[in-house]
Design an enzyme around this catalytic site. Structure first.
Site, PDB file in Angstrom:
ATOM      1  N   LEU A  94       0.844  -1.196   0.000  1.00 41.11           N
ATOM      2  CA  LEU A  94       0.000   0.000   0.000  1.00 41.11           C
ATOM      3  C   LEU A  94       0.886   1.255   0.000  1.00 41.11           C
ATOM      4  CD1 LEU A  94      -2.910   1.229   0.308  1.00 41.11           C
ATOM      5  CD2 LEU A  94      -2.610   1.047   2.777  1.00 41.11           C
ATOM      6  N   GLY A 134       1.891   7.762   2.551  1.00 39.82           N
ATOM      7  CA  GLY A 134       2.026   6.983   3.783  1.00 39.82           C
ATOM      8  C   GLY A 134       0.711   7.022   4.530  1.00 39.82           C
ATOM      9  N   SER A 135       0.574   7.988   5.461  1.00 38.88           N
ATOM     10  CA  SER A 135      -0.687   8.132   6.192  1.00 38.88           C
ATOM     11  C   SER A 135      -1.834   8.445   5.241  1.00 38.88           C
ATOM     12  CB  SER A 135      -0.563   9.260   7.225  1.00 38.88           C
ATOM     13  OG  SER A 135       0.290   8.849   8.278  1.00 38.88           O
ATOM     14  N   THR A 146       7.097  -5.063   4.011  1.00 42.08           N
ATOM     15  CA  THR A 146       7.560  -6.188   4.836  1.00 42.08           C
ATOM     16  C   THR A 146       7.429  -7.478   4.043  1.00 42.08           C
ATOM     17  OG1 THR A 146       6.785  -5.024   6.798  1.00 42.08           O
ATOM     18  CG2 THR A 146       7.230  -7.374   7.047  1.00 42.08           C
ATOM     19  N   GLN A 149      14.186   1.023  32.403  1.00 40.67           N
ATOM     20  CA  GLN A 149      14.428   1.808  33.619  1.00 40.67           C
ATOM     21  C   GLN A 149      14.673   0.888  34.823  1.00 40.67           C
ATOM     22  OE1 GLN A 149      14.699   4.920  33.047  1.00 40.67           O
ATOM     23  NE2 GLN A 149      15.075   5.656  35.118  1.00 40.67           N
ATOM     24  N   ILE A 150      13.867  -0.165  34.916  1.00 43.35           N
ATOM     25  CA  ILE A 150      14.014  -1.109  36.037  1.00 43.35           C
ATOM     26  C   ILE A 150      15.377  -1.815  35.963  1.00 43.35           C
ATOM     27  CG2 ILE A 150      13.122  -3.305  36.992  1.00 43.35           C
ATOM     28  CD1 ILE A 150      10.266  -2.169  36.232  1.00 43.35           C
ATOM     29  N   GLY A 163      21.339   0.723  34.301  1.00 41.95           N
ATOM     30  CA  GLY A 163      22.370   0.752  33.258  1.00 41.95           C
ATOM     31  C   GLY A 163      22.377  -0.528  32.428  1.00 41.95           C
ATOM     32  N   GLU A 205       0.924   0.036  10.028  1.00 42.05           N
ATOM     33  CA  GLU A 205      -0.532  -0.222   9.970  1.00 42.05           C
ATOM     34  C   GLU A 205      -1.310   0.980  10.520  1.00 42.05           C
ATOM     35  OE1 GLU A 205      -2.010  -4.126  10.401  1.00 42.05           O
ATOM     36  OE2 GLU A 205      -0.098  -5.049   9.860  1.00 42.05           O
TER      37      GLU A 205
HETATM   38  N1  COS Z   1     -13.788  -0.297   6.397  1.00 41.22           N
HETATM   39  C1  COS Z   1     -14.521  -0.172   5.269  1.00 41.22           C
HETATM   40  N2  COS Z   1     -14.497   0.955   4.499  1.00 41.22           N
HETATM   41  C2  COS Z   1     -13.707   1.965   4.925  1.00 41.22           C
HETATM   42  C3  COS Z   1     -12.932   1.901   6.090  1.00 41.22           C
HETATM   43  C4  COS Z   1     -12.991   0.703   6.837  1.00 41.22           C
HETATM   44  N3  COS Z   1     -12.277   0.557   7.961  1.00 41.22           N
HETATM   45  N4  COS Z   1     -12.255   3.047   6.240  1.00 41.22           N
HETATM   46  C5  COS Z   1     -12.595   3.837   5.209  1.00 41.22           C
HETATM   47  N5  COS Z   1     -13.472   3.180   4.400  1.00 41.22           N
HETATM   48  C6  COS Z   1     -14.115   3.683   3.199  1.00 41.22           C
HETATM   49  C7  COS Z   1     -14.889   4.953   3.473  1.00 41.22           C
HETATM   50  O1  COS Z   1     -16.204   4.660   3.918  1.00 41.22           O
HETATM   51  C8  COS Z   1     -14.880   5.607   2.122  1.00 41.22           C
HETATM   52  O2  COS Z   1     -15.840   4.952   1.300  1.00 41.22           O
HETATM   53  P1  COS Z   1     -16.835   5.774   0.316  1.00 41.22           P
HETATM   54  O3  COS Z   1     -16.027   6.093  -0.879  1.00 41.22           O
HETATM   55  O4  COS Z   1     -17.922   4.817   0.062  1.00 41.22           O
HETATM   56  O5  COS Z   1     -17.260   6.994   1.083  1.00 41.22           O
HETATM   57  C9  COS Z   1     -13.512   5.235   1.563  1.00 41.22           C
HETATM   58  O6  COS Z   1     -13.095   4.068   2.267  1.00 41.22           O
HETATM   59  C10 COS Z   1     -12.491   6.327   1.772  1.00 41.22           C
HETATM   60  O7  COS Z   1     -12.398   6.560   3.174  1.00 41.22           O
HETATM   61  P2  COS Z   1     -11.985   7.962   3.752  1.00 41.22           P
HETATM   62  O8  COS Z   1     -12.794   9.033   3.067  1.00 41.22           O
HETATM   63  O9  COS Z   1     -12.056   7.885   5.229  1.00 41.22           O
HETATM   64  O10 COS Z   1     -10.466   8.089   3.252  1.00 41.22           O
HETATM   65  P3  COS Z   1      -9.378   9.149   3.654  1.00 41.22           P
HETATM   66  O11 COS Z   1      -8.436   9.209   2.528  1.00 41.22           O
HETATM   67  O12 COS Z   1      -9.968  10.415   4.134  1.00 41.22           O
HETATM   68  O13 COS Z   1      -8.639   8.562   4.977  1.00 41.22           O
HETATM   69  C11 COS Z   1      -7.399   6.997   6.303  1.00 41.22           C
HETATM   70  C12 COS Z   1      -8.453   7.258   5.248  1.00 41.22           C
HETATM   71  C13 COS Z   1      -6.586   8.203   6.731  1.00 41.22           C
HETATM   72  C14 COS Z   1      -8.091   6.423   7.517  1.00 41.22           C
HETATM   73  C15 COS Z   1      -6.499   5.965   5.627  1.00 41.22           C
HETATM   74  O14 COS Z   1      -5.810   6.565   4.546  1.00 41.22           O
HETATM   75  C16 COS Z   1      -5.533   5.304   6.537  1.00 41.22           C
HETATM   76  O15 COS Z   1      -5.884   4.374   7.263  1.00 41.22           O
HETATM   77  N6  COS Z   1      -4.257   5.728   6.493  1.00 41.22           N
HETATM   78  C17 COS Z   1      -3.198   5.037   7.153  1.00 41.22           C
HETATM   79  C18 COS Z   1      -2.639   4.052   6.193  1.00 41.22           C
HETATM   80  C19 COS Z   1      -1.965   2.939   6.867  1.00 41.22           C
HETATM   81  O16 COS Z   1      -2.414   2.392   7.855  1.00 41.22           O
HETATM   82  N7  COS Z   1      -0.834   2.567   6.298  1.00 41.22           N
HETATM   83  C20 COS Z   1      -0.098   1.503   6.768  1.00 41.22           C
HETATM   84  C21 COS Z   1       0.245   0.663   5.608  1.00 41.22           C
HETATM   85  S1  COS Z   1       0.301  -1.014   5.954  1.00 41.22           S
HETATM   86  S2  COS Z   1       1.831  -1.243   7.113  1.00 41.22           S
END
Ligand code: COS
Length: 394
Positions: free
Chosen positions: A136, A142-143, A169, A348-349, A352, A375
């Site tokens: 992903l 990223g976020s 990974t 800490q426990i 050193g 995640e």
């Molecule tokens: N289950 C089912 N559907 C989901 C969902 C979930 N947990 N979370 C979001 N959705 C759906 C939403 O309902 C939305 O659907 P619609 O298009 O029907 O409205 C769609 O997915 C987009 O969701 P959203 O608008 O919330 O997306 P954003 O881009 O605003 O934000 C976040 C989503 C920030 C929560 C997401 O990008 C995220 O989790 N980021 C972190 C990424 C991550 O964990 N990376 C690690 C990689 S793996 S190590």
């Protein structure tokens, strides 16, 4: 080691308390007798020893969550959490290799795959013959995962994938990649993204150098670069445009799993800290008799117990079919921050000595830092929790 997986016929869920206890006991023993003694070797060599990898496969650890009809054990979420806690009591890098087959690497196929995809891939994941991974994250996504730039362009009966995935990974040992890519460039956000299974020997895939990390040595990450990589159209998971949503469902589950691992690691750290405090003498008595040490032990035990209760409760909710997006994010936030505090107190426990590589707490202190990042960072969990609170209140 017992090939205990063979003994598990019957229903998809274990649910029979005695069988479940046997499974957990067996994993406890495997962790204590095989994995804990190999922790330093794993950390120093940076790779999982072949004999341990083979034993993990024989134990059925690669297929814990894959449905029984495809050769796995089909554990419920609650059962999986109990296993993740047991596996958490050793270096997290051991779990990392088979964790992706049970979780983020295979879950999209379990949730949304076709029968043909399930038949083809799941038995191989369950046996550990094939390793999977989840692609992903990208250099610029990223976020904000929905901003990903990797494209999958439809050309006849294929998709052509181009783009770079980052910090993946298990990519170095993977046979398949679950790749999220944009199939509709005119949709910038989540709805333009689809999910694909890409096999390792497909032309157009190259891997970056293995990343040098702060901790979790033995769990390898690297870039995966796709250049005009032609994937059969039948390898799309679910419908076009559904890939991001499937990825979020996969992460709901993954976040709960990481929370379980965090509880297990915290239990291990508490045990190491308690053992040390009981044998280390200062001021004429074991330091465990000092109230300030006791406070650190007690806070750690209390927080680990709270996290365990949260995680198991959320797992039971998921097993009963409830949406647990908010709760999984809350568990990930609390459990991973909790294990960070516990690791800090364990060092800490030890005083050193806790700064010295000779003691496992030094390594765990670095290992657990990742839990608050991957995640979804703690801040992303906060965002998911608050957004779902607001949605529910509308
Ligand atoms: N289950 C089912 N559907 C989901 C969902 C979930 N947990 N979370 C979001 N959705 C759906 C939403 O309902 C939305 O659907 P619609 O298009 O029907 O409205 C769609 O997915 C987009 O969701 P959203 O608008 O919330 O997306 P954003 O881009 O605003 O934000 C976040 C989503 C920030 C929560 C997401 O990008 C995220 O989790 N980021 C972190 C990424 C991550 O964990 N990376 C690690 C990689 S793996 S190590």
């Amino acid at each position: 080691m017992l090939a205990w997986a063979l003994a598990f016929g019957g229903p998809t869920m274990i649910r029979d308390q005695e069988t479940l206890n046997q499974l957990i006991d067996l994993i406890d023993r495997f962790v204590r007798e095989r994995l804990v003694p190999a922790e330093n070797l794993l950390a120093e060599s940076g790779r999982l020893p072949d004999d341990i990898l083979q034993e993990m496969k024989e134990l059925g650890l690669f297929g814990l969550t894959i449905p029984e009809e495809y050769g796995g054990l089909g554990l419920t979420m609650e059962e999986e959490i109990l296993v993740s806690i047991a596996l958490g009591r050793t270096s997290p890098a051991f779990r990392s290799v088979m964790g992706t087959n049970n979780g983020i690497g295979s879950a999209a196929i379990v949730f949304s795959g076709t029968d043909a995809q399930k038949q083809k891939y799941l038995p191989k994941y369950a046996s550990g013959e094939w390793i999977s991974c989840f692609c992903l994250t990208e250099p610029d996504a990223g976020s904000d995962a929905a901003s990903l730039k990797t494209t999958a362009r439809r050309e006849g009966d294929h998709y052509v994938i181009n783009g770079t995935k980052r910090y993946i990974t298990n990519a170095a040992v993977a046979h398949t990649f679950n790749v999220m890519a944009r199939t509709n460039p005119s949709i910038k956000g989540a709805r333009g993204i689809s999910s694909f299974i890409v096999e390792r020997d497909t032309p157009g895939i190259s891997l970056g150098a293995i990343d040098k990390k702060m901790g979790q040595s033995g769990s390898m990450t690297c870039d995966v670069i796709f250049e005009d990589c032609k994937v059969p159209a039948e390898n799309i998971i679910g419908e076009e445009g559904e890939g991001f949503i499937t990825a979020m469902k996969v992460l709901d589950r993954g976040r709960l799993h990481i929370s379980g691992v965090s509880v297990g690691v915290a239990e291990r750290l508490i045990k190491d800290a308690l053992d040390y405090a009981m044998q280390r003498k200062q001021f004429g008595q074991p330091i465990a008799e000092q109230q300030l040490i006791q406070a650190m032990l007690a806070d750690s035990q209390t927080e680990a117990y709270a996290a365990k209760c949260m995680v198991l409760e959320t797992a039971r909710k998921r097993d009963s079919g409830e949406n647990i997006t908010l709760e999984a994010a809350a568990c990930k936030l609390f459990a991973t921050e909790m294990v960070g505090r516990v690791a800090d107190r364990a060092v800490q426990i030890h005083g050193g000595a806790g700064y010295m590589a000779e003691y496992a707490v030094e390594r765990f202190y670095r290992d657990v830092r990742l839990f608050r990042l991957y995640e979804g960072t703690s801040q992303i969990q906060q965002l998911v929790i608050a957004r779902n609170m607001i949605k529910a209140a509308l």
